[in-house]
Scaffold this motif. Structure first.
Motif, mmCIF file in Angstrom:
data_model
loop_
_atom_site.group_PDB
_atom_site.id
_atom_site.type_symbol
_atom_site.label_atom_id
_atom_site.label_comp_id
_atom_site.label_asym_id
_atom_site.label_seq_id
_atom_site.Cartn_x
_atom_site.Cartn_y
_atom_site.Cartn_z
ATOM 1 N N UNK A 16 64.826 44.738 23.452
ATOM 2 C CA UNK A 16 65.349 44.808 24.823
ATOM 3 C C UNK A 16 64.264 44.593 25.870
ATOM 4 N N UNK A 17 63.057 45.052 25.596
ATOM 5 C CA UNK A 17 62.009 45.061 26.618
ATOM 6 C C UNK A 17 61.011 43.916 26.501
ATOM 7 N N UNK A 18 61.135 43.059 25.507
ATOM 8 C CA UNK A 18 60.182 41.961 25.366
ATOM 9 C C UNK A 18 60.328 40.998 26.540
ATOM 10 N N UNK A 19 59.227 40.723 27.275
ATOM 11 C CA UNK A 19 59.324 39.793 28.416
ATOM 12 C C UNK A 19 59.248 38.339 27.940
ATOM 13 N N UNK A 20 59.934 37.467 28.648
ATOM 14 C CA UNK A 20 59.795 36.035 28.375
ATOM 15 C C UNK A 20 58.340 35.644 28.624
ATOM 16 N N UNK A 21 57.810 34.727 27.878
ATOM 17 C CA UNK A 21 58.454 33.815 26.927
ATOM 18 C C UNK A 21 58.433 34.321 25.482
ATOM 19 N N UNK A 45 56.596 33.145 20.272
ATOM 20 C CA UNK A 45 56.550 32.644 21.652
ATOM 21 C C UNK A 45 57.341 31.341 21.759
ATOM 22 N N UNK A 46 58.020 31.155 22.900
ATOM 23 C CA UNK A 46 58.699 29.879 23.124
ATOM 24 C C UNK A 46 57.646 28.790 23.360
ATOM 25 N N UNK A 47 57.822 27.612 22.761
ATOM 26 C CA UNK A 47 56.779 26.570 22.808
ATOM 27 C C UNK A 47 56.404 26.122 24.220
ATOM 28 N N UNK A 48 57.355 26.175 25.193
ATOM 29 C CA UNK A 48 57.019 25.666 26.525
ATOM 30 C C UNK A 48 55.860 26.439 27.155
ATOM 31 N N UNK A 49 55.718 27.707 26.758
ATOM 32 C CA UNK A 49 54.761 28.590 27.427
ATOM 33 C C UNK A 49 53.319 28.287 27.072
ATOM 34 N N UNK A 50 53.082 27.470 26.058
ATOM 35 C CA UNK A 50 51.697 27.232 25.646
ATOM 36 C C UNK A 50 51.101 25.995 26.314
ATOM 37 N N UNK A 51 51.867 25.310 27.148
ATOM 38 C CA UNK A 51 51.314 24.139 27.825
ATOM 39 C C UNK A 51 50.152 24.578 28.716
ATOM 40 N N UNK A 52 49.000 24.036 28.474
ATOM 41 C CA UNK A 52 47.816 24.371 29.246
ATOM 42 C C UNK A 52 47.164 25.680 28.836
#
Length: 603
Positions: A551-556, A575-582
């Motif tokens: 319930x408490x895990x923050x995006x991403x 982790x969602x892949x978009x978050x690792x850009x850069x």
């Protein structure tokens, strides 16, 4: 046609491939005819009757493997009733022909199993060595000069030599465990009362247990579960909720130096020490404990008023047929005459006083691990000193049923010249039978000593025992929740416990997520990538704590399945892949802890 060792998985595969129970019957009959040990059976199921049983099975359940034990051959110790075959308890003058199966036999037949015969035993189940029978002494499958173990001697040999998939024994003092140790088998000794004794000739009725000899823990447990269940016709049958054991960091009690006794058998002592090391490698905590109160209780079984219970089982027959008893058996049972009712009550008082002392030891441990037998002997040596040497076999077994414990005996390997096997037994509290099985199975698999005389036979993955459910959820953590890291208190606070430290599969990458306090990692899976595998921890948490995490895990970040280096998959932080850009990749460090340490070293 069929494998040398008839484990359940191999049989099911053969049947799925087109072979039939009739094919199996012919194979088993040929094996029995070729057997080199004439003392295994007292009565064999007539060949035509065995064929008829196979045809009947195929008529009522024509689909292969449509019943839990479809077409599985088993042998029955000849103090357990099988309708149509005599029950003798290895005393021909005592023989009778039952009209009904014992409850356990009836349940196994209903599940599709086929009885191939009644097996030899120490007469009236009195002995742990297998030499006290007018039908001869079954011998170790590894050296015919040595005893097979008893009293369930023929049952163990029938399985170890590949004649039966499993066999039933009985256990009062260790008879379902010692023969397993001497023949490289698993012995399943249920909690007294879990499996009904209706149709079993008693030895000590208040503590007798029907047992299973099998090649693997998984097979033995599956068979025991078919036999389980309350039976009101058995006054000692019990209903109880299964007891749980910790699924990790199991505290295993082992012998302290002062209570170690192997009767000069250094090879068996070395195998016990190796088993302790194996348990530790599997994640157990090794805890020396005081065996003295358990040993003192064990001594009561043959040197106390429980001998009188053996006489109670056969008193009328002994009064008229004393000369028909094996001399050693007669000596033991006739010793009951020196005990009276006062002795019986005083024995009970002593047992309960000892039980109180054992409770202090159980505060230290979850299970016990003891040598199944501290030594073995040749048939010649046993016959020369039958009571003392038999007593050596029971040093670490006789207490179990008096205290109502569950036990599983497993192989411990072979002596230095790969000659004779030994075993260890895991003991748990009453009704911990299922909980005990997963660790016992892991111990057996770590040994890789095969099954019975087939030392190189692999243990099927299909028979692997699943880890007992302890009400907790496994969770993989990779970053700030690791031990000693800033958020670890979120695991330890709600009572979480560390299961193990390990690594992911090699195709995971690790990144530093920007703008997070404290710094957080981003773990992603990258198929085709080959890295070092990343250091992670697996924790056990309550379902409530796991729900709060989700319930408490923050995006991403989120929860997904993480593949570990042993191939298992456990829920953990991804982790969602978009978050690792850069984002900065830190996979090369091999883990988040190592990355943080490198940053701190920069000042």
């Amino acid at each position: 046609m069929f494998p040398a060792f008839l484990d359940l998985a191999s049989l099911k595969a053969a049947y799925a491939g087109g072979l039939t129970p009739l094919d199996l019957v012919e194979d088993v009959l040929a094996r029995i005819a070729a057997s080199s040990d004439p003392a295994i059976f007292i009565t064999r199921t007539p060949a035509d009757d065995l064929r008829a049983a196979a045809r009947d099975l195929m008529a009522r359940a024509p689909e292969p493997n449509s019943l839990p034990l479809w077409g599985v051959p088993f042998a029955v110790k000849d103090n357990i009733d099988v309708a149509g075959l005599p029950t003798t308890a290895a005393c021909p003058a005592f023989a009778y022909r039952p009209e009904q199966d014992a409850t356990v036999v009836a349940r196994l037949k209903a599940a599709g199993a086929l009885v191939i015969g009644k097996t030899n035993l120490d007469q009236f189940a009195t002995g742990l060595n297998g030499t006290r029978s007018p039908h001869g002494a079954p011998r170790s499958v590894f050296d015919s000069a040595y005893v097979s173990g008893g009293s369930s001697s023929g049952s163990a040999i029938s399985v170890a030599s590949g004649l039966a998939s499993f066999a039933l024994g009985t256990d009062t003092a260790g008879s379902g465990r010692v023969p397993a140790a001497f023949n490289n088998l698993v012995g399943i000794k249920p909690t007294p009362g879990l499996v009904p004794n209706v149709g079993v000739v008693p030895a000590c009725r208040s503590v007798d247990v029907v047992t299973v000899f099998a090649g693997t823990v998984g097979d033995g447990v599956a068979i025991r579960k078919v036999m389980d269940g309350y039976d009101a016709a058995d006054p000692f049958s019990r209903k109880a909720k299964p007891a749980a054991l910790p699924a990790s960091k199991l505290r295993i009690g082992v012998l302290a130096g002062g209570e170690r006794e192997f009767y000069s058998n250094a090879a068996y002592e070395a195998l016990y020490d190796a088993a302790i090391a194996r348990a530790k490698a599997l994640g157990a905590e090794i805890v020396p404990f005081d065996y003295a109160p358990f040993r003192q209780a064990a001594e009561l079984l043959y040197n106390g008023p429980w001998v009188a219970e053996r006489l109670a089982a056969v008193k009328d027959f002994m009064a008229s047929n004393a000369d028909d008893f094996d001399p050693t058996v007669r000596t033991i049972i006739s010793g009951a005459s020196k005990y009276d009712a006062v002795d019986a009550f005083e024995g009970l008082y002593k047992l309960e006083a000892l039980r109180q002392k054992t409770l202090a030891e159980w505060q230290k441990v979850d299970v016990l691990m003891l040598p199944t037998s501290p030594t073995t002997y040749t048939v010649e040596a046993m016959l020369a000193d039958p009571i003392v040497k038999n007593g050596h076999f029971g040093r670490y077994t006789n207490f179990a049923n008096l205290f109502g414990y569950a036990a599983i005996a497993i192989p411990a390997g072979f002596d230095a010249d790969d000659h004779l096997p030994a075993g260890v037994t895991l003991f748990g509290p009453a009704f911990s039978d299922d909980a005990l099985a997963s660790f016992a199975d892991a111990m057996h698999r770590a040994l890789a000593a095969g099954m019975g005389k087939e030392k190189s036979a692999p243990l099927s993955e299909a028979s692997k025992v699943a880890e007992a459910y302890d009400g907790l959820v496994s969770l993989v953590v990779v970053g700030a929740h690791l031990s000693g890291m800033p958020l670890n208190h979120e695991l330890t606070g709600p009572g979480g416990r560390l299961l193990k430290a390990c690594r992911t599969a090699p195709d995971y990458r690790l990144f530093v997520l920007p703008n997070t306090t404290p710094p957080k990692p981003g773990l992603i899976r990258a198929p085709g990538f080959t890295g070092p595998g990343l250091a992670v921890e697996v924790w056990k948490v309550t379902p409530e704590a796991f729900g709060r995490f989700v319930q408490n895990i923050p995006a991403p970040l989120g929860i997904g399945k993480i593949t570990l280096d042993d191939g298992s998959q456990v829920s953990g932080f991804l982790c969602e892949p978009y978050a690792i850009e850069g984002a900065r990749e830190v996979t090369e460090f091999g883990g988040w802890r190592q990355y943080i340490a490198s940053e701190k070293s920069k000042g």
